[in-house]
Design an enzyme around this catalytic site. Structure first.
Site, PDB file in Angstrom:
ATOM      1  CG  HIS A 129      -0.311   0.127   2.542  1.00 19.36           C
ATOM      2  ND1 HIS A 129       0.066   1.334   3.099  1.00 19.36           N
ATOM      3  CD2 HIS A 129       0.017  -0.822   3.460  1.00 19.36           C
ATOM      4  CE1 HIS A 129       0.592   1.130   4.294  1.00 19.36           C
ATOM      5  NE2 HIS A 129       0.584  -0.172   4.537  1.00 19.36           N
ATOM      6  CB  CYS A 142       2.604  -2.875   5.133  1.00 22.85           C
ATOM      7  SG  CYS A 142       1.081  -3.497   5.878  1.00 22.85           S
TER       8      CYS A 142
END
Length: 344
Positions: A129, A142
């Site tokens: 992301h 992430c």
């Protein structure tokens, strides 16, 4: 009237604040296409593909380089700087598939932190992301990307696309760096039971373990094994014989159609295209020929079962690393597609 105007002003202020709450990270535009990936500075990226162009996609994330490489039909179409998990929150290595896409996702763990253009890799919170890009690992696990690159990648990918997170990013490339392929339960991290081949058996096949979804295969030359995973769940494995093997790790992706001349006792071979993973960029986009296919001997009964299942976008990783659980080394995480009740 004064109260009405004051209320309207407050409403507009809140709307403006809410709209500005999601920051934008990284460069607004692509660097020139001929920029060497090694020359990219934190937050910079290159994109050379139309978002909705046809052809299967795959992404390789190099933890070593802090970069991600996007491929379509085996050809590099985008590369970006990233920031992966910091110490104590390391991004797991392994073979993953996109389990969920959410353009406006917010964290359920970290104070509703914005995670724009989220593409989930695990149900315990690891995803691609848009996010901060300081030039070193700083996330909670992430893979942070520049906002504009994340937006383009989000538009170009489909659910089930393969994402490989690699510890090494330079030649010799070892995409499947760990030496055991053991599926895990993403809700608790425990190993899932994987039945080995019985004595004398040439293969095992259990497609009902995961009836639908994308397929990833890992072929180990020293172990003489190929393991087939669908949605990160093992559905089959077979003994193979590899002659004149390639050195290192190489990646291939199924494309549309079938080879004109390559058949195995009447079975048609799908077309394969080489993915030019970091360290093997000169292989990008090369069509796999019959001679390479003939180097791998697979039991016919197993071929009859696996070939009808292969679809464009399915990926094969061939490696000179060992992958059987009996060998030593860190474990390759392969995540299944069953979401827990509450995913981060």
């Amino acid at each position: 009237m004064t109260r009405l105007l004051a209320g309207l002003a407050l409403f507009l202020a809140l709307v403006t604040t809410a709209g500005a709450a999601v920051p934008s990270w990284g460069a607004k535009q692509s660097s020139p296409a001929d920029t060497p990936p090694s020359a990219l500075k934190p937050g910079e990226w290159i994109w050379g593909g139309a978002p909705m162009a046809p052809g299967p996609m795959a992404v390789i994330v190099s933890l070593t380089e802090q970069k991600a490489y996007a491929y379509r039909n085996g050809i590099l179409v985008g590369v970006t700087t990233v920031s992966t998990g910091k110490k104590g929150h390391e991004t797991p290595t392994g073979v993953f598939t996109i389990l969920q896409k959410d353009k406006d996702h917010k964290s359920n763990v970290y104070n509703a932190a914005p995670m724009p253009y989220q593409q989930r890799l695990t149900w315990d919170g690891v995803a691609l992301h848009a996010g901060g890009l300081p030039g070193y690992p700083e996330s909670h696990g992430c893979v942070h990307m520049p906002t504009e690159f994340a937006k383009l990648l989000f538009a170009a990918t489909n659910m089930g696309m393969t994402v490989v997170v690699a510890e090494e990013g330079t030649a010799p490339v070892t995409v499947v760096h760990p030496s055991a392929v053991i599926p895990i339960d993403p809700r608790n991290g425990r190993d899932l039971t994987v039945a080995p081949l019985m004595n004398g058996s040439m293969y095992s096949w259990n497609p009902d373990a995961s009836p639908t979804g994308p397929i990833s295969m890992v072929l180990s030359v020293p172990d003489q094994r190929v393991i087939v995973l669908r949605n990160g769940i093992e559905i089959g494995r077979a003994k193979v014989e590899v002659t004149n093997p390639l050195v290192g790790t190489h990646a291939y992706i199924v494309s549309a159609g079938y080879m004109a001349s390559a058949t195995r006792e009447g079975l048609r071979m799908p077309n394969w295209i080489t993915i030019g993973i970091p360290g093997h960029g000169d292989e990008a986009g090369k069509v796999v020929d019959e001679a390479l296919v003939d180097r791998v001997a697979v039991p016919r009964e197993f071929m009859e079962k696996i070939l009808p299942e292969l679809k464009p976008g399915d990926v094969l990783l061939a490696t000179d690393e060992r992958i059987l659980p009996s060998t030593t080394g860190p474990k390759l995480q392969v995540i299944d597609s069953n979401p827990p009740e509450h995913a981060p």
